[in-house]
Design a protein around this motif. Structure first.
Motif, short mmCIF file in Angstrom:
data_model
loop_
_atom_site.label_atom_id
_atom_site.label_comp_id
_atom_site.label_asym_id
_atom_site.label_seq_id
_atom_site.Cartn_x
_atom_site.Cartn_y
_atom_site.Cartn_z
N THR A 28 47.23 32.29 -8.41
CA THR A 28 47.45 32.35 -9.86
C THR A 28 47.96 31.02 -10.38
O THR A 28 47.50 30.53 -11.42
CB THR A 28 48.46 33.47 -10.19
N GLN A 41 54.72 38.26 -15.63
CA GLN A 41 54.96 39.66 -15.98
C GLN A 41 53.93 40.14 -17.00
O GLN A 41 53.41 41.26 -16.89
CB GLN A 41 56.38 39.83 -16.55
N ASP A 71 54.36 40.87 -4.73
CA ASP A 71 53.00 40.40 -4.51
C ASP A 71 52.98 39.51 -3.27
O ASP A 71 54.03 39.19 -2.71
CB ASP A 71 52.52 39.62 -5.74
N PHE A 96 57.95 39.82 -7.59
CA PHE A 96 56.87 40.59 -8.21
C PHE A 96 56.19 41.54 -7.24
O PHE A 96 55.22 42.19 -7.60
CB PHE A 96 55.85 39.64 -8.86
N ASN A 125 50.79 40.87 -15.29
CA ASN A 125 50.88 42.18 -14.62
C ASN A 125 50.58 43.31 -15.60
O ASN A 125 49.91 44.28 -15.27
CB ASN A 125 52.29 42.39 -14.04
N ASP A 126 51.11 43.16 -16.81
CA ASP A 126 51.01 44.25 -17.79
C ASP A 126 49.65 44.31 -18.49
O ASP A 126 49.08 45.39 -18.64
CB ASP A 126 52.13 44.12 -18.83
N ARG A 166 63.85 42.35 -12.31
CA ARG A 166 63.27 41.96 -11.02
C ARG A 166 64.12 40.88 -10.36
O ARG A 166 64.33 40.89 -9.14
CB ARG A 166 61.84 41.46 -11.21
#
Length: 201
Positions: A26, A56, A18, A16, A59-60, A105
């Motif tokens: 998280t 994901q 990150d 990701f 993220n979005d 990914r």
């Protein structure tokens, strides 16, 4: 057939783009987001495909969801009730699109894993006898790629970068490699001067 994809938190951080710290935070904030597996003598927290899809989605659209909405989203993903979409509050999230992005990914990580040979704990750059972690240690020690290529002329720039990426995604267990090559150590210590003295004698 059930998806058997599992990633360590560090692998997920790589996938990701990150930091491990953010991924761990998280996971700690979301009960049930990871499961613990025993690998050898260690307990390792891993994320499954529904967890990755959830990351994901965060993220979005995570910034638009309340804590309750996030919990509902994760529970819906784990339940597998819908193959096409998950509806949380006023949001309809397209599962296929989220899954496709996760698979894309994961492709990067899988290409890394397929670019090495030998023992998974100390792999070699595919087609060479050079250890992945030896090269990554040199880069971590401050060596430039061009310097590594001079010390290992059989490698390509892409293979040196691969070693760095692989070690970032899958860190070495146990004792690390030195962060300076033998050739550099000799030059740094000035041992070539000893050869000159030996010739003079």
């Amino acid at each position: 057939m059930a998806d058997t994809t599992v990633l360590t938190l560090r692998e997920a951080a790589f996938v990701f783009g990150d930091s491990l710290k953010n991924i761990s935070r998280t996971v700690d904030e979301h009960a049930g987001l990871a499961v613990t597996l025993t690998r050898g003598k260690r307990n390792v927290r891993v994320l499954r495909m529904p967890d990755l899809i959830y990351l994901q989605a965060l993220n979005d659209v995570g910034h638009l969801l309340t804590p309750q909405g996030r919990r509902a989203l994760h529970e819906a993903l784990l339940s597998g009730r819908s193959a096409n979409q998950v509806i949380v509050g006023g949001f309809s999230l397209p599962l296929a699109q989220l899954r496709n992005e996760v698979v894309r990914r994961l492709g990067t990580l899988n290409r890394l894993k397929n670019s090495v040979d030998g023992n998974p704990d100390d792999p070699l750059i595919k087609g060479t006898s050079v250890e992945v972690y030896r090269i990554s240690a040199l880069l971590d020690g401050g060596a430039e790629i061009d310097a590594v290529l001079r010390d290992y002329p059989g490698l390509t720039r892409a293979e040196v970068q691969l070693a760095s990426d692989y070690a970032r995604a899958i860190p070495k267990k146990g004792r690390p490699y030195p962060k300076i090559s033998f050739k550099r150590a000799i030059v740094t210590l000035g041992l070539d001067a000893l050869d000159e003295l030996a010739v003079e004698e």
